[in-house]
Enzyme design. Structure first.
Site, PDB file in Angstrom:
ATOM      1  CG  HIS A 169      -2.237   0.807   1.269  1.00  0.00           C
ATOM      2  ND1 HIS A 169      -2.015   2.570   1.132  1.00  0.00           N
ATOM      3  CD2 HIS A 169      -3.571   0.706   1.515  1.00  0.00           C
ATOM      4  CE1 HIS A 169      -3.208   2.972   1.063  1.00  0.00           C
ATOM      5  NE2 HIS A 169      -4.048   2.192   1.579  1.00  0.00           N
ATOM      6  CD  GLU A 273      -3.028   1.058  -2.446  1.00  0.00           C
ATOM      7  OE1 GLU A 273      -3.543  -0.003  -1.722  1.00  0.00           O
ATOM      8  OE2 GLU A 273      -3.784   2.037  -1.618  1.00  0.00           O
TER       9      GLU A 273
HETATM   10  C1  BG6 Z   1      -6.888   1.691   0.027  1.00  0.00           C
HETATM   11  C2  BG6 Z   1      -8.352   1.857  -0.372  1.00  0.00           C
HETATM   12  O1  BG6 Z   1      -6.186   0.906  -0.434  1.00  0.00           O
HETATM   13  O2  BG6 Z   1      -6.176   1.827   1.499  1.00  0.00           O
HETATM   14  C3  BG6 Z   1      -8.866   3.321   0.868  1.00  0.00           C
HETATM   15  O3  BG6 Z   1      -8.480   1.476  -1.371  1.00  0.00           O
HETATM   16  C4  BG6 Z   1      -8.628   2.691   2.109  1.00  0.00           C
HETATM   17  O4  BG6 Z   1     -10.663   2.480   0.810  1.00  0.00           O
HETATM   18  C5  BG6 Z   1      -7.262   3.482   2.015  1.00  0.00           C
HETATM   19  O5  BG6 Z   1      -9.448   4.154   2.598  1.00  0.00           O
HETATM   20  C6  BG6 Z   1      -6.402   3.419   3.703  1.00  0.00           C
HETATM   21  O6  BG6 Z   1      -7.122   2.621   4.240  1.00  0.00           O
HETATM   22  P1  BG6 Z   1      -6.042   2.704   5.783  1.00  0.00           P
HETATM   23  O7  BG6 Z   1      -6.941   1.617   6.986  1.00  0.00           O
HETATM   24  O8  BG6 Z   1      -5.419   2.472   6.133  1.00  0.00           O
HETATM   25  O9  BG6 Z   1      -7.399   4.021   6.972  1.00  0.00           O
END
Ligand code: BG6
Length: 301
Positions: A169, A273
């Site tokens: 991510h 990502e």
């Molecule tokens: C992204 C998702 O990968 O991560 C989003 O597609 C999400 O929907 C974002 O809001 C952040 O996620 P988190 O759990 O780290 O706040």
């Protein structure tokens, strides 16, 4: 923290003098600090999380929120969270899986050419079985050179198949997200998570963000290039065995409600990502392995 995961104990086994050593990082969490002539980097055992990678003479490749939490059980906001074994929210279990909030075990720290390669692993435990009833091992290899290279290999140690999702991510650091463009997804189909999961097709030409963006591109195996007019560089994300690309920025209103993202920090991040998620979830037979990889590097604009 297990005593065996304390910086001093890890240094006895793994330190490379002048290149790699363990230390107490933010929140007292143990991290590996790497300093080579090509790049500096930090990798936390919490989540096998790369929070920092700065190629020599350049701004960091990765964004890290000033307000990130660094605590057991909390996800770090920025760097490269590892999403596994599910992507996104699911009822009653942690968003984006448990890998990013688990403590990983160091397997090796080695020289790799002019750089350093680190391997960390996470295996099934009573805590993971309570969330996901499968026997597995995931090994993450991080190679720190002028480029940042990541591989996550998942092994099915159960006696039945299982299906998982995974993502690096990656929070790329950008000068101003409104002045970036993203190439590599022209004309691709995506699922718009900001619009009731509708399936849409991206227009031809470079993609410029101008509002909250949360898009999952299934079947997108190619590289992406972020052109950053403010930092005067391009950041290239090359993927291996990754069929999904996710592009995310919360933009102003959503960011204002995120406790771990300060002020206008959202302007300085763009998540591109490397994933296998949703349509591209991976099913592994007993004993089988699957390795997904990404190489991220900056080049002059
Ligand atoms: C992204 C998702 O990968 O991560 C989003 O597609 C999400 O929907 C974002 O809001 C952040 O996620 P988190 O759990 O780290 O706040």
């Amino acid at each position: 923290m297990h005593a065996s995961q304390a910086p001093e104990a890890l240094d006895e086994r793994f330190a490379i003098p002048g290149l790699a050593r363990f230390e107490a990082g933010a929140g007292g969490l143990t991290r590996l600090s790497i300093s080579t002539r090509h790049a500096d980097a930090h990798i936390y055992l919490h989540g096998a999380h790369v929070t920092h990678h700065r190629p020599a003479g350049q701004p960091s490749l990765l964004f890290l929120s000033e307000r990130s939490r660094f605590a057991p059980g909390a996800a770090i906001r920025g760097g490269v969270p590892i999403v596994f074994p599910w992507f996104g929210p699911r009822a009653g279990v942690p968003d984006h899986g448990f890998a990013r909030i688990s403590e990983w075990a160091v397997q090796s720290v080695e020289r790799a050419g002019d750089g350093v390669a680190v391997a960390l692993a996470l295996e099934a435990s009573p805590a993971t079985r309570a969330l996901w009833p499968h026997e597995f091992r995931i090994t993450c290899c991080v190679t720190v050179g002028a480029a940042l290279d990541l591989t996550a290999e998942v092994e099915n140690r159960s006696d039945a198949p299982f299906t998982f999702e995974a993502a690096f991510h990656t929070y790329l650091r950008v000068g101003d997200v409104g002045q970036t463009s993203l190439a590599g997804l022209e004309g691709a189909d995506y699922i718009d998570k900001t619009d009731g999961m509708k399936r849409k097709t991206l227009a031809p030409g470079p993609f410029r963000l101008d509002a909250e963006t949360d898009r999952v591109f299934p079947g997108a195996r190619g590289s992406c290039v972020v052109s950053d007019a403010v930092l005067g560089r391009r950041v290239v994300v090359d993927k291996r065995a990754s069929a999904t690309t996710v592009v995310w920025n919360p933009w102003n209103d959503k960011a204002a409600h995120m406790a771990d993202l300060g002020g206008v920090e959202w302007r300085h991040m763009l998540c591109v990502e490397t994933a296998n998620a949703m349509d591209d979830a991976v099913t592994l037979a007993p004993g089988a392995r699957h390795a997904m990889g990404a190489t991220i590097r900056a080049t002059p604009a």
